[in-house]
Enzyme design. Structure first.
Site, short mmCIF file in Angstrom:
data_model
loop_
_atom_site.label_atom_id
_atom_site.label_comp_id
_atom_site.label_asym_id
_atom_site.label_seq_id
_atom_site.Cartn_x
_atom_site.Cartn_y
_atom_site.Cartn_z
N GLY A 96 34.29 41.09 41.15
CA GLY A 96 35.66 41.26 41.61
C GLY A 96 36.00 40.51 42.87
O GLY A 96 36.83 40.94 43.65
N CYS A 97 35.37 39.37 43.11
CA CYS A 97 35.70 38.63 44.33
C CYS A 97 37.09 38.02 44.17
O CYS A 97 37.44 37.53 43.12
CB CYS A 97 34.64 37.59 44.64
SG CYS A 97 34.88 35.96 43.98
#
Length: 255
Positions: A96-97
Site C-alpha cells: 500500500g505504498c
C-alpha cells in the site's frame, strides 16, 4: 439517452491495459496506460523515476504483447540495475505504498537539478501553444478520456505531443521522446492539459525543463517545488489567460 430520447449509437472508448516494466529480466512496476508510444513511455518513466540517470544507460527496449497485457523489457546499465535492486530490497514486505518505489519521506523529494532560466520564454509562445494543442488531441476528441502533454518550442510550435489515459504517463511519453530525440530541455517548455501536481512538476524538473505550463490548477507542493528548482510555472492556462506562480521574472510579456 439525449434530450429524453433513447437511441443506439457507436462510441469510441479509450484503451487502458496493464503495462509491465521489466528491467534486466525483473519486473519493477505495472502501470495502467494507453498502449501507444510504449518505448518512449518506458524510457521517460525510467528517467523521471530516477532508475537511470540519462538515456545512455538504457541499452535496449522491447515491447511484447501478451494475453494479460503488455510487457516492456528494458536492458539497463549494471550500476543502475544494482541501485534498482537495492531500492526493491528496501521495499520488501511493504504494502500500500502511496508513491511507487518510495520507502520513506526523505525519498519523496528527490534532489533537483539547478535549472537555468528559460531562454526566450514569452507569453506569445504560450498563447500559440494553447491555441494549437486542441487540434493535436485526437484521442481526446474521439473518447473524451485522455490527457495530453506537449514539448513546445519557445515560439509555441508543438514539437512533440503524446496522449494517455493517465496524465503522468502522457508526460513520461513526452520526456522519453525528448530523450530519444536529444532535445535541449532549455530550448522550449512543457505544456500539460491536466492539473500541475507535485509529481508532474518534479518529473519536468528532473527532465531539466525550465518552464512548465498547466491548463488546470496547481498544487501548493508543485509551486514550492518550482520555486526551489528555479522553474517558471504557469497554470490555469486557457485561451489568452494564465497565472504565473513561480519565477515570473523569466517570462517575457507583451508591452
Amino acid at each position: 439517452m439525449r434530450t429524453g430520447i433513447l437511441s443506439e449509437v457507436e462510441d469510441m472508448i479509450v484503451d487502458e491495459v496493464p503495462i509491465a516494466l521489466v528491467y534486466n529480466g525483473i519486473s519493477h512496476a505495472v502501470m495502467m496506460a494507453t498502449p501507444a508510444d510504449l518505448e518512449e513511455f518506458a524510457l521517460g518513466f525510467s528517467l523521471s523515476e530516477g532508475i537511470i540517470a540519462h538515456a545512455g544507460e538504457c541499452y535496449g527496449i522491447e515491447v511484447e504483447n501478451g494475453p494479460g497485457g503488455v510487457s516492456v523489457e528494458l536492458e539497463i546499465a549494471s550500476a543502475a540495475f544494482m541501485a534498482l535492486k537495492e531500492r526493491r530490497r528496501s521495499l520488501a514486505g511493504r504494502t500500500g505504498c502511496g508513491l511507487c518505489g518510495v520507502d520513506s519521506l526523505d525519498q519523496v523529494c528527490r534532489p533537483l537539478p539547478a535549472l537555468a532560466p528559460a531562454r526566450g520564454f514569452h507569453a506569445a509562445g504560450v498563447r500559440q501553444a494553447l491555441g494549437a494543442i486542441g487540434a493535436r488531441q485526437e484521442l481526446t476528441r474521439l473518447t473524451g478520456a485522455a490527457h495530453a502533454a506537449a514539448w513546445c518550442g519557445m515560439d509555441g510550435v508543438l514539437r512533440i505531443v503524446r496522449e494517455d489515459v493517465g496524465r503522468h504517463n502522457a508526460l513520461d511519453k513526452v520526456i522519453g521522446a525528448m530523450a530519444r530525440g536529444k532535445a535541449d530541455p532549455h530550448d522550449g517548455f512543457l505544456l500539460i492539459t491536466s492539473r500541475v501536481s507535485f509529481e508532474m512538476a518534479q518529473k519536468a524538473s528532473l527532465a531539466g525543463v525550465s518552464a512548465l505550463v498547466g491548463m488546470s490548477a496547481p498544487t501548493l507542493a508543485a509551486v514550492e517545488l518550482a520555486e526551489r528548482a528555479g522553474m517558471t510555472l504557469l497554470a490555469f492556462a486557457r485561451g489568452d489567460n494564465f497565472v504565473c506562480y513561480a519565477h515570473p521574472q523569466h517570462l517575457a510579456v507583451d508591452t
